[in-house]
Design a protein around this motif. Structure first.
Motif, PDB file in Angstrom:
ATOM      1  N   ILE A 124       0.833  -1.201   0.000  1.00  0.00           N
ATOM      2  CA  ILE A 124       0.000   0.000   0.000  1.00  0.00           C
ATOM      3  C   ILE A 124       0.869   1.253   0.000  1.00  0.00           C
ATOM      4  CG2 ILE A 124      -1.712   1.323   1.290  1.00  0.00           C
ATOM      5  CD1 ILE A 124      -2.849  -1.346   2.297  1.00  0.00           C
ATOM      6  N   GLU A 125       1.984   1.210   0.724  1.00  0.00           N
ATOM      7  CA  GLU A 125       2.902   2.356   0.736  1.00  0.00           C
ATOM      8  C   GLU A 125       3.468   2.622  -0.655  1.00  0.00           C
ATOM      9  OE1 GLU A 125       5.713   1.143   3.668  1.00  0.00           O
ATOM     10  OE2 GLU A 125       4.588   2.035   5.347  1.00  0.00           O
ATOM     11  N   HIS A 126       3.868   1.556  -1.373  1.00  0.00           N
ATOM     12  CA  HIS A 126       4.358   1.715  -2.751  1.00  0.00           C
ATOM     13  C   HIS A 126       3.270   2.308  -3.647  1.00  0.00           C
ATOM     14  CE1 HIS A 126       8.204  -0.154  -2.128  1.00  0.00           C
ATOM     15  NE2 HIS A 126       7.695  -1.331  -1.806  1.00  0.00           N
ATOM     16  N   HIS A 127       2.074   1.755  -3.507  1.00  0.00           N
ATOM     17  CA  HIS A 127       0.950   2.204  -4.326  1.00  0.00           C
ATOM     18  C   HIS A 127       0.642   3.677  -4.036  1.00  0.00           C
ATOM     19  CE1 HIS A 127      -3.120   0.695  -6.170  1.00  0.00           C
ATOM     20  NE2 HIS A 127      -2.760   1.862  -6.671  1.00  0.00           N
ATOM     21  N   TRP A 128       0.660   4.056  -2.758  1.00  0.00           N
ATOM     22  CA  TRP A 128       0.366   5.426  -2.351  1.00  0.00           C
ATOM     23  C   TRP A 128       1.389   6.413  -2.922  1.00  0.00           C
ATOM     24  CZ3 TRP A 128      -2.839   8.924  -0.922  1.00  0.00           C
ATOM     25  CH2 TRP A 128      -2.433  10.055  -0.208  1.00  0.00           C
ATOM     26  N   LYS A 129       2.660   6.068  -2.857  1.00  0.00           N
ATOM     27  CA  LYS A 129       3.698   6.962  -3.387  1.00  0.00           C
ATOM     28  C   LYS A 129       3.521   7.165  -4.888  1.00  0.00           C
ATOM     29  CE  LYS A 129       7.165   5.802   0.112  1.00  0.00           C
ATOM     30  NZ  LYS A 129       8.450   5.102   0.392  1.00  0.00           N
ATOM     31  N   TRP A 130       3.221   6.077  -5.598  1.00  0.00           N
ATOM     32  CA  TRP A 130       3.021   6.181  -7.047  1.00  0.00           C
ATOM     33  C   TRP A 130       1.792   7.021  -7.369  1.00  0.00           C
ATOM     34  CZ3 TRP A 130      -1.183   4.218  -9.868  1.00  0.00           C
ATOM     35  CH2 TRP A 130      -1.051   4.298 -11.264  1.00  0.00           C
ATOM     36  N   LEU A 131       0.693   6.734  -6.686  1.00  0.00           N
ATOM     37  CA  LEU A 131      -0.564   7.406  -7.012  1.00  0.00           C
ATOM     38  C   LEU A 131      -0.530   8.880  -6.612  1.00  0.00           C
ATOM     39  CD1 LEU A 131      -3.352   6.756  -8.225  1.00  0.00           C
ATOM     40  CD2 LEU A 131      -4.178   6.390  -5.896  1.00  0.00           C
ATOM     41  N   SER A 132       0.056   9.192  -5.465  1.00  0.00           N
ATOM     42  CA  SER A 132       0.070  10.578  -4.990  1.00  0.00           C
ATOM     43  C   SER A 132       0.964  11.458  -5.855  1.00  0.00           C
ATOM     44  CB  SER A 132       0.523  10.653  -3.527  1.00  0.00           C
ATOM     45  OG  SER A 132       1.816  10.094  -3.371  1.00  0.00           O
ATOM     46  N   ALA A 133       1.885  10.833  -6.597  1.00  0.00           N
ATOM     47  CA  ALA A 133       2.755  11.608  -7.482  1.00  0.00           C
ATOM     48  C   ALA A 133       2.084  11.959  -8.807  1.00  0.00           C
ATOM     49  CB  ALA A 133       4.047  10.827  -7.760  1.00  0.00           C
ATOM     50  N   ARG A 134       0.934  11.330  -9.085  1.00  0.00           N
ATOM     51  CA  ARG A 134       0.321  11.540 -10.402  1.00  0.00           C
ATOM     52  C   ARG A 134      -1.155  11.924 -10.355  1.00  0.00           C
ATOM     53  NH1 ARG A 134      -2.891   7.425 -11.768  1.00  0.00           N
ATOM     54  NH2 ARG A 134      -2.723   7.744 -14.031  1.00  0.00           N
ATOM     55  N   THR A 135      -1.766  11.977  -9.172  1.00  0.00           N
ATOM     56  CA  THR A 135      -3.197  12.227  -9.070  1.00  0.00           C
ATOM     57  C   THR A 135      -3.459  13.602  -8.462  1.00  0.00           C
ATOM     58  OG1 THR A 135      -3.600   9.869  -8.752  1.00  0.00           O
ATOM     59  CG2 THR A 135      -5.384  11.366  -8.143  1.00  0.00           C
ATOM     60  N   PRO A 136      -4.317  14.410  -9.068  1.00  0.00           N
ATOM     61  CA  PRO A 136      -4.698  15.693  -8.450  1.00  0.00           C
ATOM     62  C   PRO A 136      -5.326  15.477  -7.093  1.00  0.00           C
ATOM     63  CG  PRO A 136      -5.458  15.558 -10.727  1.00  0.00           C
ATOM     64  CD  PRO A 136      -4.971  14.183 -10.354  1.00  0.00           C
ATOM     65  N   THR A 137      -5.127  16.446  -6.185  1.00  0.00           N
ATOM     66  CA  THR A 137      -5.707  16.362  -4.849  1.00  0.00           C
ATOM     67  C   THR A 137      -7.099  16.976  -4.860  1.00  0.00           C
ATOM     68  OG1 THR A 137      -4.857  18.503  -4.152  1.00  0.00           O
ATOM     69  CG2 THR A 137      -3.401  16.598  -3.879  1.00  0.00           C
ATOM     70  N   ALA A 138      -7.756  16.895  -3.698  1.00  0.00           N
ATOM     71  CA  ALA A 138      -9.103  17.452  -3.586  1.00  0.00           C
ATOM     72  C   ALA A 138      -9.109  18.964  -3.805  1.00  0.00           C
ATOM     73  CB  ALA A 138      -9.677  17.130  -2.202  1.00  0.00           C
ATOM     74  N   ASP A 139      -7.959  19.617  -3.593  1.00  0.00           N
ATOM     75  CA  ASP A 139      -7.879  21.066  -3.779  1.00  0.00           C
ATOM     76  C   ASP A 139      -7.575  21.465  -5.210  1.00  0.00           C
ATOM     77  OD1 ASP A 139      -8.304  21.451  -1.065  1.00  0.00           O
ATOM     78  OD2 ASP A 139      -6.161  21.284  -0.606  1.00  0.00           O
ATOM     79  N   SER A 140      -7.294  20.465  -6.074  1.00  0.00           N
ATOM     80  CA  SER A 140      -6.946  20.776  -7.454  1.00  0.00           C
ATOM     81  C   SER A 140      -8.194  21.108  -8.252  1.00  0.00           C
ATOM     82  CB  SER A 140      -6.235  19.567  -8.086  1.00  0.00           C
ATOM     83  OG  SER A 140      -6.117  19.749  -9.478  1.00  0.00           O
ATOM     84  N   PRO A 141      -8.063  21.997  -9.238  1.00  0.00           N
ATOM     85  CA  PRO A 141      -9.214  22.270 -10.106  1.00  0.00           C
ATOM     86  C   PRO A 141      -9.562  21.154 -11.046  1.00  0.00           C
ATOM     87  CG  PRO A 141      -7.271  23.448 -10.886  1.00  0.00           C
ATOM     88  CD  PRO A 141      -6.920  22.850  -9.559  1.00  0.00           C
ATOM     89  N   VAL A 142      -8.670  20.150 -11.175  1.00  0.00           N
ATOM     90  CA  VAL A 142      -8.916  19.025 -12.063  1.00  0.00           C
ATOM     91  C   VAL A 142      -9.665  17.942 -11.293  1.00  0.00           C
ATOM     92  CG1 VAL A 142      -7.893  17.248 -13.504  1.00  0.00           C
ATOM     93  CG2 VAL A 142      -6.830  19.506 -13.381  1.00  0.00           C
ATOM     94  N   THR A 143     -10.742  17.433 -11.845  1.00  0.00           N
ATOM     95  CA  THR A 143     -11.531  16.395 -11.190  1.00  0.00           C
ATOM     96  C   THR A 143     -11.171  15.039 -11.756  1.00  0.00           C
ATOM     97  OG1 THR A 143     -13.360  17.911 -10.843  1.00  0.00           O
ATOM     98  CG2 THR A 143     -13.862  15.565 -10.700  1.00  0.00           C
ATOM     99  N   VAL A 144     -10.888  14.076 -10.870  1.00  0.00           N
ATOM    100  CA  VAL A 144     -10.607  12.718 -11.300  1.00  0.00           C
ATOM    101  C   VAL A 144     -11.863  11.897 -11.132  1.00  0.00           C
ATOM    102  CG1 VAL A 144      -9.266  10.650 -10.839  1.00  0.00           C
ATOM    103  CG2 VAL A 144      -8.178  12.881 -10.677  1.00  0.00           C
ATOM    104  N   THR A 145     -12.341  11.318 -12.207  1.00  0.00           N
ATOM    105  CA  THR A 145     -13.537  10.465 -12.136  1.00  0.00           C
ATOM    106  C   THR A 145     -13.120   9.014 -12.292  1.00  0.00           C
ATOM    107  OG1 THR A 145     -13.866  10.692 -14.510  1.00  0.00           O
ATOM    108  CG2 THR A 145     -15.016  12.254 -13.080  1.00  0.00           C
ATOM    109  N   GLU A 146     -13.995   8.116 -11.837  1.00  0.00           N
ATOM    110  CA  GLU A 146     -13.686   6.690 -11.904  1.00  0.00           C
ATOM    111  C   GLU A 146     -14.622   6.012 -12.873  1.00  0.00           C
ATOM    112  OE1 GLU A 146     -12.936   4.602  -8.428  1.00  0.00           O
ATOM    113  OE2 GLU A 146     -11.806   6.194  -7.521  1.00  0.00           O
TER     114      GLU A 146
END
Length: 330
Positions: free
Chosen positions: A308-330
């Motif tokens: 999970i730590e590996h996955h988190w580091k990878w994902l957090s480096a490429r995914t906009p946060t809740a404060d970003s103007p870009v919305t990530v949909t699933e």
């Protein structure tokens, strides 16, 4: 054949996918030349472009865009000593209803066409991506010689593909041997966005609530992608004729436990919405890895928390946060 086998030229179907792209990278590091086959092209599919970004242009890799259901397969398979068949339509929940025809074509018919081609060209080994979904529910560790009772159309197609492959390997005078790997809930960087751990981590980053199906006490045997790939590579040279082998993470944990670990790793709670039980979802998966140790020499090396730590580091480096103007949909 057996343990003296060496992989020199491999075909990887589903090469642009989650596990497939990691497998391609691993094989290239070992000096294997690889032909990848996928319906998606990096030129017009963002996921394929990202997943294969590290190997496009590698002198040992060639990617062809094609369909295993309709295209002529011999030009792709000719010259290969090993075929890793990972291409499939995934997902338990979407497999109900009108989509089943695609599951049947891509998971069963495509496998049969590929097996026919491999036999006609004298391919020595096919490694098939099967699934823990072939078992259904369980009350203890699942063994390969136990009952298979899939509870979803997806699981039915994976079991059919597995049985087809083993039948081809056991046919009189067959040139091909088969190892079918029953993967248990593989996760990690590049994981499909509909899978649980990725959805939890995205929930932390984007504020998108996780729909928790069931009460959270359902347990899964989560397998980090690097361990799944190590088992897949080992299956190419294992001493085997026609074997189904479990590939798990070595520990079955509840969804609530995973949510707790995600919270500890990220420092934030995952937003959760209660959801109804989904048809085909089983209560427990847990792999008996005795055969994997014997046949593949497989022992999972990445704990769930580390993964999970590996996955988190990878994902957090490429995914906009809740404060970003870009919305990530699933």
């Amino acid at each position: 054949m057996g343990t003296a086998r060496h992989v020199k030229h491999a075909v990887v179907t589903g090469a642009a996918g989650f596990i497939g792209s990691h497998l391609v990278e691993s094989l290239l590091r070992q000096g294997v030349t690889v032909l990848g086959v996928d319906r998606r092209s990096p030129g017009d599919n963002a996921i394929a472009a990202e997943n294969l970004g590290g190997v496009l242009g590698h002198p040992g890799f060639r990617l062809v865009q094609g369909d295993l259901v309709t295209d002529e397969l011999k030009p792709w398979v000719d010259g290969a000593d090993t075929v890793f068949h990972l291409a499939a339509v995934p997902g338990v929940r979407p497999s109900w209803g009108d989509t089943f025809g695609e599951y049947l074509a891509c998971n069963v018919l495509a496998t049969q066409r590929l097996l026919n081609t491999c036999v006609s060209l004298g391919v020595e080994r096919l490694v098939l991506a099967s699934s823990s979904s072939v078992y259904g529910d369980c009350t203890g560790p699942l063994r390969e010689d136990g009952v298979t009772a899939p509870q979803s159309p997806y699981g039915v197609t994976k079991l059919a593909a597995e049985r087809l492959a083993l039948a081809y390997a056991l046919a009189p005078d067959s040139p091909i041997s088969v190892v079918a790997l029953r993967y248990f809930t593989v996760y990690g960087p590049r994981q499909r966005p509909d899978m649980a751990i990725g959805r939890m981590l995205r929930g932390v980053l984007t504020g998108t609530p996780l729909h928790l199906y069931g009460d959270g006490h359902q347990r899964r045997d989560f397998t980090f992608v690097a361990d799944a790939v190590a088992a897949t590579v080992a299956a190419a040279t294992a001493e085997a004729t026609a074997e189904a082998v479990n590939v798990g993470g070595g520990d079955s944990v509840s969804v609530l436990d995973v949510l707790r670990r995600v919270g500890e790793i990220t420092g934030a709670e995952v937003p959760v919405l209660d959801g109804a039980y989904q048809p085909g979802d089983v209560q427990v998966t847990e792999a008996d890895l005795t055969k994997a140790r014997t046949v593949l020499g497989y022992r999972p090396s990445v704990t769930l928390t580390e993964g999970i730590e590996h996955h988190w580091k990878w994902l957090s480096a490429r995914t906009p946060t809740a404060d970003s103007p870009v919305t990530v949909t699933e």
